[in-house]
Motif scaffolding. Sequence first.
Motif, PDB file in Angstrom:
ATOM      1  N   ASP A 275      -8.489   1.591  -1.541  1.00 38.40           N
ATOM      2  CA  ASP A 275      -8.361   2.922  -0.924  1.00 38.40           C
ATOM      3  C   ASP A 275      -6.976   3.142  -0.327  1.00 38.40           C
ATOM      4  O   ASP A 275      -6.453   4.251  -0.354  1.00 38.40           O
ATOM      5  CB  ASP A 275      -9.435   3.147   0.147  1.00 38.40           C
ATOM      6  CG  ASP A 275      -9.368   2.128   1.274  1.00 38.40           C
ATOM      7  OD1 ASP A 275      -8.923   0.981   1.015  1.00 38.40           O
ATOM      8  OD2 ASP A 275      -9.759   2.442   2.416  1.00 38.40           O
ATOM      9  N   THR A 276      -6.350   2.078   0.191  1.00 39.61           N
ATOM     10  CA  THR A 276      -5.019   2.242   0.792  1.00 39.61           C
ATOM     11  C   THR A 276      -3.906   2.176  -0.261  1.00 39.61           C
ATOM     12  O   THR A 276      -2.753   2.430   0.059  1.00 39.61           O
ATOM     13  CB  THR A 276      -4.771   1.163   1.862  1.00 39.61           C
ATOM     14  OG1 THR A 276      -4.934  -0.122   1.251  1.00 39.61           O
ATOM     15  CG2 THR A 276      -5.727   1.315   3.027  1.00 39.61           C
TER      16      THR A 276
ATOM     17  N   ARG B 172     -11.660  10.079  -5.118  1.00 41.17           N
ATOM     18  CA  ARG B 172     -10.385  10.135  -5.842  1.00 41.17           C
ATOM     19  C   ARG B 172     -10.584  10.014  -7.346  1.00 41.17           C
ATOM     20  O   ARG B 172      -9.931  10.691  -8.125  1.00 41.17           O
ATOM     21  CB  ARG B 172      -9.525   8.978  -5.332  1.00 41.17           C
ATOM     22  CG  ARG B 172      -8.056   9.093  -5.558  1.00 41.17           C
ATOM     23  CD  ARG B 172      -7.346   7.949  -4.859  1.00 41.17           C
ATOM     24  NE  ARG B 172      -7.529   6.677  -5.551  1.00 41.17           N
ATOM     25  CZ  ARG B 172      -7.290   5.486  -5.014  1.00 41.17           C
ATOM     26  NH1 ARG B 172      -6.855   5.401  -3.773  1.00 41.17           N
ATOM     27  NH2 ARG B 172      -7.466   4.394  -5.710  1.00 41.17           N
TER      28      ARG B 172
ATOM     29  N   SER C  53      -2.981   3.882  -3.995  1.00 44.02           N
ATOM     30  CA  SER C  53      -3.362   4.873  -5.009  1.00 44.02           C
ATOM     31  C   SER C  53      -3.594   4.149  -6.336  1.00 44.02           C
ATOM     32  O   SER C  53      -3.223   2.978  -6.490  1.00 44.02           O
ATOM     33  CB  SER C  53      -2.244   5.905  -5.165  1.00 44.02           C
ATOM     34  OG  SER C  53      -1.102   5.246  -5.699  1.00 44.02           O
TER      35      SER C  53
ATOM     36  N   HIS D  81       0.875  -1.195   0.000  1.00 47.63           N
ATOM     37  CA  HIS D  81       0.000   0.000   0.000  1.00 47.63           C
ATOM     38  C   HIS D  81       0.896   1.223   0.000  1.00 47.63           C
ATOM     39  O   HIS D  81       2.077   1.140   0.363  1.00 47.63           O
ATOM     40  CB  HIS D  81      -0.925   0.012   1.225  1.00 47.63           C
ATOM     41  CG  HIS D  81      -0.198   0.050   2.531  1.00 47.63           C
ATOM     42  ND1 HIS D  81       0.193   1.230   3.140  1.00 47.63           N
ATOM     43  CD2 HIS D  81       0.247  -0.943   3.342  1.00 47.63           C
ATOM     44  CE1 HIS D  81       0.821   0.945   4.272  1.00 47.63           C
ATOM     45  NE2 HIS D  81       0.884  -0.364   4.411  1.00 47.63           N
TER      46      HIS D  81
ATOM     47  N   LEU E 236      -3.962   7.029   8.332  1.00 53.54           N
ATOM     48  CA  LEU E 236      -5.180   6.210   8.234  1.00 53.54           C
ATOM     49  C   LEU E 236      -5.904   6.098   9.571  1.00 53.54           C
ATOM     50  O   LEU E 236      -7.135   6.081   9.618  1.00 53.54           O
ATOM     51  CB  LEU E 236      -4.843   4.802   7.725  1.00 53.54           C
ATOM     52  CG  LEU E 236      -4.535   4.651   6.237  1.00 53.54           C
ATOM     53  CD1 LEU E 236      -4.137   3.205   5.940  1.00 53.54           C
ATOM     54  CD2 LEU E 236      -5.716   5.066   5.365  1.00 53.54           C
TER      55      LEU E 236
ATOM     56  N   GLU F  69     -13.865   3.231   2.585  1.00 52.41           N
ATOM     57  CA  GLU F  69     -13.153   2.847   1.356  1.00 52.41           C
ATOM     58  C   GLU F  69     -13.946   3.302   0.117  1.00 52.41           C
ATOM     59  O   GLU F  69     -13.377   3.884  -0.818  1.00 52.41           O
ATOM     60  CB  GLU F  69     -12.976   1.320   1.335  1.00 52.41           C
ATOM     61  CG  GLU F  69     -12.434   0.770   0.022  1.00 52.41           C
ATOM     62  CD  GLU F  69     -12.644  -0.741  -0.113  1.00 52.41           C
ATOM     63  OE1 GLU F  69     -12.615  -1.450   0.909  1.00 52.41           O
ATOM     64  OE2 GLU F  69     -12.848  -1.206  -1.245  1.00 52.41           O
TER      65      GLU F  69
ATOM     66  N   ALA G  17      -0.736   4.292   1.155  1.00 52.08           N
ATOM     67  CA  ALA G  17      -1.375   5.214   2.094  1.00 52.08           C
ATOM     68  C   ALA G  17      -0.609   5.157   3.410  1.00 52.08           C
ATOM     69  O   ALA G  17      -0.308   4.071   3.910  1.00 52.08           O
ATOM     70  CB  ALA G  17      -2.831   4.822   2.303  1.00 52.08           C
TER      71      ALA G  17
ATOM     72  N   TYR H  66      -6.170  10.159   4.187  1.00 52.04           N
ATOM     73  CA  TYR H  66      -5.420   9.425   3.167  1.00 52.04           C
ATOM     74  C   TYR H  66      -4.277  10.298   2.669  1.00 52.04           C
ATOM     75  O   TYR H  66      -4.516  11.358   2.087  1.00 52.04           O
ATOM     76  CB  TYR H  66      -6.321   9.038   1.999  1.00 52.04           C
ATOM     77  CG  TYR H  66      -7.288   7.927   2.352  1.00 52.04           C
ATOM     78  CD1 TYR H  66      -6.963   6.599   2.092  1.00 52.04           C
ATOM     79  CD2 TYR H  66      -8.520   8.207   2.957  1.00 52.04           C
ATOM     80  CE1 TYR H  66      -7.836   5.574   2.415  1.00 52.04           C
ATOM     81  CE2 TYR H  66      -9.396   7.195   3.285  1.00 52.04           C
ATOM     82  CZ  TYR H  66      -9.050   5.876   3.017  1.00 52.04           C
ATOM     83  OH  TYR H  66      -9.919   4.861   3.342  1.00 52.04           O
TER      84      TYR H  66
ATOM     85  N   GLN I  78     -13.712   7.064  -0.292  1.00 52.00           N
ATOM     86  CA  GLN I  78     -12.377   7.524  -0.686  1.00 52.00           C
ATOM     87  C   GLN I  78     -12.098   7.250  -2.163  1.00 52.00           C
ATOM     88  O   GLN I  78     -11.593   8.110  -2.875  1.00 52.00           O
ATOM     89  CB  GLN I  78     -11.311   6.844   0.192  1.00 52.00           C
ATOM     90  CG  GLN I  78      -9.875   6.994  -0.291  1.00 52.00           C
ATOM     91  CD  GLN I  78      -9.404   8.445  -0.322  1.00 52.00           C
ATOM     92  OE1 GLN I  78     -10.040   9.333   0.221  1.00 52.00           O
ATOM     93  NE2 GLN I  78      -8.266   8.665  -0.987  1.00 52.00           N
TER      94      GLN I  78
ATOM     95  N   TYR J 141      -0.935   9.649   0.406  1.00 48.56           N
ATOM     96  CA  TYR J 141      -0.217   8.649  -0.387  1.00 48.56           C
ATOM     97  C   TYR J 141       1.260   9.008  -0.494  1.00 48.56           C
ATOM     98  O   TYR J 141       1.600  10.134  -0.838  1.00 48.56           O
ATOM     99  CB  TYR J 141      -0.848   8.514  -1.782  1.00 48.56           C
ATOM    100  CG  TYR J 141      -2.269   7.998  -1.710  1.00 48.56           C
ATOM    101  CD1 TYR J 141      -2.525   6.670  -1.406  1.00 48.56           C
ATOM    102  CD2 TYR J 141      -3.347   8.862  -1.920  1.00 48.56           C
ATOM    103  CE1 TYR J 141      -3.832   6.201  -1.319  1.00 48.56           C
ATOM    104  CE2 TYR J 141      -4.651   8.396  -1.834  1.00 48.56           C
ATOM    105  CZ  TYR J 141      -4.894   7.063  -1.534  1.00 48.56           C
ATOM    106  OH  TYR J 141      -6.187   6.608  -1.440  1.00 48.56           O
TER     107      TYR J 141
END
Length: 465
Positions: A216-217, A254, A219, A165, A172, A247, A167, A177, A250, A179
């Motif tokens: 979500d965690t 995004r 990108s 991940h 978190l 999730e 993130a 979030y 997010q 990244y």
Amino acid sequence: MQVSADDTSRAGEPEACDLLLLGGTILTLDEADTTLADGAVAVRDRRIAAIGPRAALAARFRAARTLDCGGRLLMPGLVNSHNHTPLMITRGMIEDLGFAPMFTAGIPQGHRLTEGEAEALARLGVYEMLRHGCTTIVDFYRYPQALARAHAELGSRAIVAGRVHDADPEALTQRRYVYDPTLAREAIQENADLIAAWDGHDQGRIRCDWAPHAPDTCSDACLAEVAGLAAGHGGNIHTHLCQSPVEVEQVRARSGLTPPQAMEAAGLLTPALLAAHCIHIEAEDVARLGRAGAAMAYTPLGNAKTGRIAPALDLAEAGVEITLCTDTFSGDLFEAMRWGVAMQRIRRGAPVLDARTALAWATGNGARRLGLGAEVGALTVGRRADILVMNTDAPSMAPLIDGHGLLVYGATGMDVGTVIVDGRVVIEDGVLATADGPAIVREAQKVSEGLWARSGRRPITLGEA
Ligand SMILES: [Zn+2]
């Protein structure tokens, strides 16, 4: 039933085999769902050499070791399709906090564990799952080589991966979030090192895959990069999908996509995908997963503990194959089988599903989706010898009339007596044969006390400060 794959021995001269399980009722869970009373299983070179009547196999084989299984119930080892063994650290604590550990403040997080601590907790998790009859285990987390060492040592069949991940995990826990490409780079390197060191270890007993943590965690760039690496490597892609409203929000904020759409855009929605949870999923995406030929790692107990029910039966009806997992917090897949059925009955308000289906989730389905359909998941000649000998003296194991129903609605993991993986006895009459079980528990307790104390929660075992 085929009694032997290889019957070349001369009449009257016994064939050698490594292990002979003599007596007992055998539930093969093969395609014809064959059962055999007063049967026997011969094991040679880690595989099942023969299954048949006790008297015939006793006369035919001269075994290096014979286990008396008279009166017992024999069945295939279970396939637990999604776990993170070091997260044992949160058991008994996270359940009342309401959400996945990675998003919860005030608990020992993965990025705060040392590799040694992760390994001690992984050994606890692997020991517990083996003790409860899980012979094939999917396990992914930080320090994946520590996980691989635990599985290699204790004797489980494992599919291991790192947790990729980008993130930032500290952010978190505050539901933010952030990244950071450095995190993805490190995790990807960690997984590449894992594959180089461990993939195919011990005749393939340990296999390594890729596991992007969640849409979500990770990108979009991180998802796409892992998709390319996984396609080049083969094997499965393990992930969390539609686990929470957070999730879904997010990913939509995004990219304007739902999580399954984001996975599809990244090239991850393929028959290799084994997605845990699938709770907060739209009807259109249920069909999308079915069309893609993806599979689900159904986590009924984890769902129930947070007050939710995944639409597993809707997914199955759409063509998504259902596999079963405990997702770490318990190693008991027997418990997960009955919860899995009960929760779909609650959701549909009708007595849907049956014990045979739940057993298939926990054996053949998981094996097939992990590319091990010809190797494990049923007891047939030529497959790997992953076998459970159930303790039929246990009060929860009677009456044994049908077998399937008793295992799903009555048995617990503690009713597993002896566990064989790849022809090797790893649990014998409830006792770990490959390492010192009580020492593993003591070490995990010690490590956990330190980690919780560092997180500001003093364990009761340490008394007042
Ligand atoms: Zn998980």
